[in-house]
Design a protein around this motif. Structure first.
Motif, PDB file in Angstrom:
ATOM      1  N   MET A  47       0.844  -1.189   0.000  1.00  0.00           N
ATOM      2  CA  MET A  47       0.000   0.000   0.000  1.00  0.00           C
ATOM      3  C   MET A  47       0.886   1.249   0.000  1.00  0.00           C
ATOM      4  O   MET A  47       1.926   1.275   0.653  1.00  0.00           O
ATOM      5  N   PRO A  48       0.464   2.270  -0.706  1.00  0.00           N
ATOM      6  CA  PRO A  48       1.260   3.504  -0.744  1.00  0.00           C
ATOM      7  C   PRO A  48       1.215   4.236   0.600  1.00  0.00           C
ATOM      8  O   PRO A  48       0.359   3.954   1.439  1.00  0.00           O
ATOM      9  N   SER A  49       2.092   5.168   0.773  1.00  0.00           N
ATOM     10  CA  SER A  49       2.091   6.026   1.955  1.00  0.00           C
ATOM     11  C   SER A  49       1.057   7.137   1.797  1.00  0.00           C
ATOM     12  O   SER A  49       0.557   7.404   0.703  1.00  0.00           O
ATOM     13  N   ASN A  50       0.758   7.741   2.928  1.00  0.00           N
ATOM     14  CA  ASN A  50      -0.074   8.964   2.954  1.00  0.00           C
ATOM     15  C   ASN A  50      -1.523   8.762   2.536  1.00  0.00           C
ATOM     16  O   ASN A  50      -2.189   9.722   2.134  1.00  0.00           O
ATOM     17  N   LEU A  51      -1.985   7.533   2.643  1.00  0.00           N
ATOM     18  CA  LEU A  51      -3.427   7.301   2.523  1.00  0.00           C
ATOM     19  C   LEU A  51      -4.030   7.499   3.908  1.00  0.00           C
ATOM     20  O   LEU A  51      -3.638   6.841   4.874  1.00  0.00           O
ATOM     21  N   ARG A  52      -4.971   8.429   4.003  1.00  0.00           N
ATOM     22  CA  ARG A  52      -5.628   8.689   5.280  1.00  0.00           C
ATOM     23  C   ARG A  52      -6.631   7.565   5.535  1.00  0.00           C
ATOM     24  O   ARG A  52      -7.497   7.307   4.706  1.00  0.00           O
TER      25      ARG A  52
ATOM     26  N   MET B 102       0.464   8.547  -2.007  1.00  0.00           N
ATOM     27  CA  MET B 102      -0.797   8.965  -2.605  1.00  0.00           C
ATOM     28  C   MET B 102      -0.570  10.161  -3.541  1.00  0.00           C
ATOM     29  O   MET B 102      -1.184  10.246  -4.608  1.00  0.00           O
ATOM     30  N   GLU B 103       0.324  11.043  -3.154  1.00  0.00           N
ATOM     31  CA  GLU B 103       0.587  12.233  -3.977  1.00  0.00           C
ATOM     32  C   GLU B 103       1.147  11.815  -5.335  1.00  0.00           C
ATOM     33  O   GLU B 103       0.745  12.349  -6.375  1.00  0.00           O
ATOM     34  N   GLU B 104       2.071  10.870  -5.306  1.00  0.00           N
ATOM     35  CA  GLU B 104       2.695  10.448  -6.565  1.00  0.00           C
ATOM     36  C   GLU B 104       1.680   9.710  -7.448  1.00  0.00           C
ATOM     37  O   GLU B 104       1.631   9.923  -8.659  1.00  0.00           O
TER      38      GLU B 104
END
Lengths: 389, 389, 389, 389
Positions: free
Chosen positions: A23-28, A372-374
């Motif tokens: 899972m990607p980072s920065n998923l709230r 998430m941003e990427e």
């Protein structure tokens, strides 16, 4: 390396565990929404006692900090609330005790993995089979799917489902917008959109229960907001419809899966089956219909993905079936372990969850990215590419 | 590490290629039997011109020596016999030439991967999509499956299949022994066991053709002689029925798959669905029926595996469907690339092949071993273990 | 489908978790032996304070019942004993608080994943990187390896290891029987066999510590009792020596790996390197030497497997290194997070563990089987085959 | 699902075959550059006769059209030019003939997979082992790596290599810019940058040859232009340095691999090992040194990746080693199959190729995307993200 997960745990053991990796980072993370999915799985007319005593809850014990994913693997735990009554029977370490105290099972139930599992793993206590092969495991698969769902929702992809049939009672066809379908099925005890059907199904389930029998049904899952281009035709194992088929068939008690019009496609003529291609500047390419259920060549075509699966009746029965004791080789009438007459509404939620997972996996394969941003930037890129095609 | 394979090649390119990895040593290859499978795929009432001009043949160019596997990966080549006419259009190296000379495709056909593939891979010549997404690739998948089949046959596992429906014409149910089913379907132009049905289907296909339309159908595959215990319930991706579902859904144009009574399981009651367990000293454990199609909990139970799949009508049509030119964005009526009105009998052979593969893979996972001799000894072990259970 | 595992968890989170999938049934688990491996990892001269406060323990929460594996996935938990001090800093759910309260890290340490992880995952709090990239995770990898080790021991395969170098102090070569090597290294504070070397290494570590520096070293792992034929040359990714290389290099801080005489093989002549083949009726085929460390062509040859790995000094330093604050982009001298001057003895235990895993995986690929009884029968089969070759 | 490949083929069979799966569309293939890599592998002082007779060439027979990839799997064929002399010995189909006519091998060579492969696969003709285990297979691995290299070059990533040691002759250290290193090694018969070393190595090889012996060496590969963030610390099998270690160790005859200063890291102190972090607005984050060879925590840190591997001497010898005949169990002096005294320069090219593959795979995992255009946009995104961090 794609998104992947493993689960562990027994139905009466201390807990179910899952590790979700990739899972990607920065998923709230919306914890309430996560547990709402577990709650949805527990509801449904026709469930037995167990569903009432346990209010499942997924605890995260790794991979999330201060409400956001970090890119690290996510560990999920769904505790078994009645574990306290099973600490001896399911003890991890050796115990002294009689077969009865250990609740040893030597009478395999038809329709379960009991006998085949016992033979395969050379287990003389079939409890060692049924504890793992039980559909209880779907609780943690729903938790896993709930994470996938949150990832997809961040990109406007929504997933709903409905029950289309319970035994002899079929729901009438509908063509509701997904939002309405979701709100109506959420309000229904059997996850149908039509109130009259709901009443019929409830009565039917009551009758089945009274007869000491059980019943299955057909469920449908719909995914909207998918971009064109998930999955691929280039190799047999990249086809997303096929991966979804595996995921659905892997749900306990599922015996069939179809996409779009499914088995009806074997009856109709080509001119009645295929979805004509349209174009307008506002919408880009679109289709005049969605008989193929969102897939051509194993790739999403931008139309809603429509998947249906069939669940057989729960094999646990008041009405007994013949079986054979593995100790004595004598015939007996198969015992009862649980009391659900119908688990089709729950199965509908499980199906949504496993479909969400496969879609999320294909989504990340397509868009790459670690945060998430990427992923957002990559996704926007691709949207522009599609517009300029 | 399991049995695995990859395929490459385009429908009008020089060849289809496959590499099969993980086959044991000392399997005697029956080359005639291998090519017989390719021939079976090419037969069938309703096929177009191409099937006549090409007599497919799988050449082995690695992994087999003096008629036996060596344990090394097996390379298979199915040459495209009309490659000589396509050397420019499909040239590997750059060529000069007009769109017409390159046979560039800019008009996507509904029901094919054309448009979605073009969008996904950013390809403006849709020939680059259709050349790979074409069902031509199934020729080499049949060759791959034929190897798996030979492995299984060495252990007494046999695979047959039949066509159950072509469009509006359904075959009557039958319960023939597998040998007879195989010999009758082999003699049939549409792979059915019943001669009257055959005639009806032929007439039906003629009519469809005359109408400029196409038609799909339903096919069934049966595997006999499997031991109890292939696949597992312990993790969702070890369930063999689910893997088979993926394999079947990955066949071009397949829209559904079911095991045993499949979608009927959503209608019947539990007492009508499950297969009672019997035992006798001669046969060991067996079942009174086979409604679950050989699987409980994702594991084989020793009964024949019964899988059905549905194929949609071939989208290529004389009767046109609306589509949109990707250059001009103007609507047009979709073009015709090929002329099969019905490929269901061929699909039946392809389905047998992909099922054979999944079974062989699960078989090797279960029994390990690197040579046929070692696998044989392991297999005999397990048989003894089952007898003593 | 092979043996596989995933881990999750942060160094200051509630727990480390692992799921081990593919273990056979009926393996008797020695819980004490399992936890003994975790203890071994925690010992070693030169470790900091943390090793004292935590007595790691692996709890099994799935896949084992009444002291035996069931074939189901095994869930392992290693709790973090000081979690109570980190519940706010590492909270799963969002918290209010200053950067300081959250112990946000914005100063990347050279030699760690801090900066690269922050850039990759777009994380502005580098704690989100270091919590997962920390070598703390090896605690659960040791637990995973301990299960593999117990599987192997059931087949007479034993694993030992020793420290060959700590910084400038090299241990003299020895050729001890494995049993003696194990008992001597187990008694040593730095896992060497030679007492004088032990003293020198202790003094050296003291000096390094006093200097505010850190030091790495070279460790060796030996596996005895392996049958000929694990791994294969038939495909690059089946070579067992190569898989071991990946496993060893994946240990935190490892920068090199070699098999047998390793890098010395680049200096010597062919006539000095290869192991001559001998035969006697009692022992079957054997070798006159073991310079190739138990592998030819990526397959075990029956000689002990000998692997060496090099660990770099722990980058956490009292003696500071220049780095850059990610907020201000200003240079600073890198901060200290922990206080180990030398973790080489622990690394030796970790290396044994990851090697055990790879060997067990190859072992199960070779012998198949789902229960210990079945694997035993298959193994004995193969032994007979080797004898009759 | 990542980039993947399989190879097949025997050293004296008709061809080597590879299928490369997961390459994006619209990569322009430089056929000359592809074949230049094969040529590089064939050169080098000390090679035997075979290298002269065969001019290897990789033909693409799938996945490329009009000079560009299409997203479909790429099939590569490297024909064996002297196949015509081996059609009987290596015949795919059964042949009549004596052991001699079949060139049956029953005398295993020490240092080869011969004996272990024969035992594992129960093969009594060891030719069935040696034909596949031969380093001839690296020809097609170089072709596979050449495709990866072209992908990487499109993003400014360049790969070079050098020979650091041949037997007793070590090359002096150098710190040349990669371009110069490439041009100098390309001009050298032994792939070194220093002419005097070249002369010494040539003389050394001549002597080794005269002595009827063989020699190995150490090779280094350097990758420049990599972005920060390939690979990951989040799971053991995502670490790119570890994957590279597997790839390098899987090359025939390799016995060790190290990254950066490698085994020297076991001697030096922490303050001497780690690479300080610097920052300037023009270059962003950079390092004061590159002792860790471009990796921290298994992730690229933006510095050049530096990998070294050691190749043992080719076991084929004029100077015989003792072995045992598998028919008679009698001792003999091991036979000679080929005549290379030193293959280290070739090994250097193979190492570059396998490293290129692993880097390309990690690159695509990071950036996703299906076409070169999409990957480019994603890559540019990420570059901007790094700049704004």
């Amino acid at each position: 390396m794609s998104l992947r997960y493993l689960t562990a745990g027994e139905t009466h053991g201390p807990q179910l565990t899952a590790i979700v990796e990739g899972m990607p980072s920065n998923l709230r993370i919306d914890f309430e929404a996560l547990n709402f999915q577990l709650l949805r799985r527990q509801k449904g007319y026709g469930r037995g006692r167990r569903m009432q005593i346990e209010q499942d809850r997924a605890d995260i014990v790794g991979g999330v900090r201060h409400g956001q994913t970090t890119g690290a693997p996510i560990a999920l735990v769904v505790a078994n609330n009645d574990w306290k009554h099973w600490t001896k029977i399911m003890n991890i370490e050796p115990i002294e005790g009689t077969d009865e105290e250990k609740r040893r099972v030597h009478r395999p139930r038809p329709g379960h993995a009991d006998l085949n599992g016992g033979l395969k793993y050379d287990l003389k206590d079939l409890r060692n089979v049924l504890e793992r092969s039980s559909a209880r495991e779907t609780a943690v698969r729903v938790a896993v799917g709930a994470l996938a769902r949150q990832l997809l929702e961040a990109f406007g992809i929504r997933i709903g489902g409905q029950v289309l049939r319970i035994g002899e009672i079929a729901a009438p066809a509908n063509n509701l917008p997904l939002d309405e379908l979701i709100s109506r099925t959420e309000a229904s005890s059997v996850r149908v959109v039509d109130e009259e059907t709901e009443k019929k199904m409830e009565a039917y389930i009551d009758q089945i229960k009274k007869d000491g029998d059980s019943v299955g049904g057909i469920v449908e899952c719909i995914v909207e907001g998918l971009p064109v281009g998930l999955g691929s035709y280039v190799q047999y194992d990249r086809k997303l419809d096929a991966r979804i088929a595996q995921a659905v068939m892997s749900i306990n008690a599922f015996k069939g899966v179809e996409i779009g019009i499914g088995f009806e496609a074997g009856i109709l003529r080509g001119s009645q089956v295929h979805d004509e291609i349209l174009y307008s500047e506002e919408t880009g390419y679109t289709r005049a219909s969605n008989r193929l259920g969102g897939f051509e060549g194993g790739i999403t075509n931008g139309m809603p993905v429509v998947v249906r699966g069939v669940m057989k009746p729960i094999p646990t029965l008041y009405k007994p079936l013949r079986s054979v004791d593995i100790d004595t080789k004598e015939a007996f009438n198969a015992q009862v372990e649980r009391s659900d007459a119908c688990a089709v509404p729950a199965a509908s939620v499980v199906m949504e969850s496993v479909v969400a997972w496969e879609v999320a996996k294909a989504f990340l394969e397509k868009f790459g990215g670690d945060s998430m941003e990427e992923i957002r930037a990559n996704y926007d890129n691709y949207k522009r590419q599609l517009e300029n095609y």
